[in-house]
Every structure is written in structure tokens, then in C-alpha cells.
Enzyme design. Sequence first.
Site, PDB file in Angstrom:
ATOM      1  N   MET A   1     -10.525 113.184  13.951  1.00 53.69           N
ATOM      2  CA  MET A   1     -11.516 112.261  13.771  1.00 53.69           C
ATOM      3  C   MET A   1     -12.826 112.383  14.358  1.00 53.69           C
ATOM      4  O   MET A   1     -12.814 113.082  15.676  1.00 53.69           O
ATOM      5  CB  MET A   1     -10.906 110.768  14.467  1.00 53.69           C
TER       6      MET A   1
ATOM      7  N   CYS B   1     -13.658 112.902   4.012  1.00 54.26           N
ATOM      8  CA  CYS B   1     -14.880 112.110   4.814  1.00 54.26           C
ATOM      9  C   CYS B   1     -15.640 111.430   3.724  1.00 54.26           C
ATOM     10  O   CYS B   1     -16.203 112.227   3.016  1.00 54.26           O
ATOM     11  CB  CYS B   1     -15.336 113.109   5.713  1.00 54.26           C
TER      12      CYS B   1
ATOM     13  N   HIS C   1      -5.423 110.159   1.935  1.00 53.23           N
ATOM     14  CA  HIS C   1      -5.792 109.005   2.652  1.00 53.23           C
ATOM     15  C   HIS C   1      -5.596 107.950   1.339  1.00 53.23           C
ATOM     16  O   HIS C   1      -6.304 108.335   0.327  1.00 53.23           O
ATOM     17  CB  HIS C   1      -7.294 108.925   3.226  1.00 53.23           C
TER      18      HIS C   1
ATOM     19  N   ASN D   1      -1.411 108.945   4.736  1.00 53.35           N
ATOM     20  CA  ASN D   1      -2.506 108.418   5.770  1.00 53.35           C
ATOM     21  C   ASN D   1      -3.006 107.098   5.150  1.00 53.35           C
ATOM     22  O   ASN D   1      -3.441 107.046   3.889  1.00 53.35           O
ATOM     23  CB  ASN D   1      -3.472 109.560   6.043  1.00 53.35           C
TER      24      ASN D   1
ATOM     25  N   ASP E   1      -4.132 103.143   7.272  1.00 58.21           N
ATOM     26  CA  ASP E   1      -3.775 102.097   7.703  1.00 58.21           C
ATOM     27  C   ASP E   1      -2.338 101.735   8.394  1.00 58.21           C
ATOM     28  O   ASP E   1      -1.713 100.849   8.367  1.00 58.21           O
ATOM     29  CB  ASP E   1      -3.717 100.971   6.808  1.00 58.21           C
TER      30      ASP E   1
ATOM     31  N   GLY F   1      -4.600 107.791  12.481  1.00 53.17           N
ATOM     32  CA  GLY F   1      -6.074 107.904  12.883  1.00 53.17           C
ATOM     33  C   GLY F   1      -6.473 106.797  13.752  1.00 53.17           C
ATOM     34  O   GLY F   1      -6.213 106.701  14.807  1.00 53.17           O
ATOM     35  N   ARG F   2      -7.032 105.883  13.088  1.00 54.07           N
ATOM     36  CA  ARG F   2      -7.544 104.600  14.100  1.00 54.07           C
ATOM     37  C   ARG F   2      -6.414 103.848  14.786  1.00 54.07           C
ATOM     38  O   ARG F   2      -6.917 103.243  15.910  1.00 54.07           O
ATOM     39  CB  ARG F   2      -8.246 103.782  13.000  1.00 54.07           C
TER      40      ARG F   2
END
Length: 327
Positions: free
Chosen positions: A22, A105, A174, A205, A207, A229-230
Amino acid sequence: MLSELFTIGNLTIKNRLIAAPMAGISDLPFRSLCYKYGAGLAFSEMFLANSQIWHTEQSKQKLANSQELGIKAVQIIGSDPDEMAKTAILNMKSGAELIDINMGCPAKKVNKNLAGSALLQYPKLVERILMSVVQAVDVPVTLKIRTGWNKANKNCLEIAQIAQKCGIKAITIHGRTRECLFKGFAEYDSIRQIKQYISIPVIANGDIIDPEKAEEVFQYTKADAIMIGRGALGRPWIFEDIAFYLQYGKFKSEKSIDEIKTIVLLHLKALHQYYGEKKGLQIARKHVIWYTQNYAGSDHFRRLFSVIDNANQQFDALEAFFQEIKF
């Protein structure tokens, strides 16, 4: 199941939980916490394929670091096959054991330079980049993509097949298109389909923010690993929470206020040491926002913390905050 070993090329990954690269977040202090709390692999933030900026302190800090707790994995981004190859070589010579190529990205400033997910529109260029990087280095090369440029142009399966043909050792998908950015919900049908058609490891990847979602995605897609990630922002221990849930079928006990305080203060100290006080202060602010955002009445604290310009005062403020919410 996710605690099992798996391989990417000649590398053995200790489990199937991966910390996402990230931008502005996945530095050495953050990766170290993710490793400490259960990630099997943690990628660095994007390293630009632009030799004109390699001399800068920011670029040097993104190179593989001898203090890395696990496998040294660096993500690179760009659109010129030769520059991408040179960037991969630079990172390999600096100690990188794995090179990841960013084609996922969605940021406008990245896409306008035909990098990141913009490349998904040009499969021939994708192939040239992948071949150039794979042939340039002696370490495994992986790829991170989205499902396509937009919903009308989902070509992730085509890109995945190109990647396998070019010698890419694993692919992360993602579950959104570039057009989706981070809006709506990730979909996993595309990831499930790709897993059925290629033999290299597939990493899911999007959520994955709690143990239940991790199990759902893993079971549905049959992916070899999942990338978070988040979900790790303000909670780098999410990896051990997921591993515990998948092994025992129940949630791990929540960390105590004292345990969380210890982690936050260690992170703060590492940031100050790594970047120096001035930059460390700035970077610490966003992490502290994530660590404290779910506590009742923390808005006032975060506003005050955002203007502190002294390292010791940051530590004192956090000590006082955690002492207050403890009682």
C-alpha cells in the site's frame, strides 16, 4: 488451512496470509508489525521504475532492507519494459528476494502515465513488460492486477494466462475493475474462474477485513492465499486473528487496551527511528488515526494529535489517551 506452507517459485511462504503493498503505508515499520502478528509475506510499497529518482531518500527507503523479518518482497510500477527490467535488477541487487509488478493501482496520477491498472487495456504491452522483468532477474516475479479496466472490459483471465506463459510465479487479483476504484463491493467470481484455468498460485484480494470474510473468500475462490490491505490499517494483528479463526472456528480474544497501547507505541517509536523525528511525526499521525478511530469520543483526541509537532509529546498524548479509555 491458511496456516499451511506454500511456495512462490523457489520461495517457501510460512502461511497463506499476505500483507498487501500500500502506497505510503507498507514501509518497514508497518511490514514488521504485520510479520510479527502473523503475515506470511508482506510486500513493500510501490517502487517507481524511474531511474531519475532512485537517488532520493524516498526511493532508498523502499529498497529491500536487511532488517526485514521475512522474505524481502518489493513491488515495482511503471510502463516501459526496459525501465521495469532495470528497476527489478536494482531491487534484486539491493536484496529483494521477490519482485512484484503492479498492474492494479487505480490512481489517476499513476494511470495517466500508463502504469498500474491502465496497462490492463494493452495485453501486448503487458506481455512485453512481464517477459522483460522475468528474464532480467533470478528471483521469482509475481503480478498484481484488477479484474479489468471497467465492467465491460474484464480481461483478468486473459492477463493471468499471459502472466503464466511469461514465467510469472504467482498472481494476485483484486476483485474490482479500475473503474470501480474502491467503491462498492469486491467480487470473487473472477478470481474463482482464474483459479480454474491457471496452475500458478492465485492470491485473492479485496474487502477482506475480518476472519469470517477471509474464510468465505478462501473457500469460495479456492485461492492459494489471501491478501489483506485496508483490513490491516490500525489492526496489523488481523493476520493472527484470521489464522486463529480458521484453525479453531472461533474468534480470538480481543486484545486488551494495554496490549494495543504497547503495539501503537512500538509502531510510533519505529517510525521515528526509521524516518527521523520530522517525517516520523507526520507518518505517525495517519496510523494513530486508524488505531484510535473506533473508540468512542476519540475525534477530539485525533484532532489534537494531528497538530503535535514533538515526538515526546506524541508518546505522552497516546499514553494519556489509552489511560483515559481504559477506565
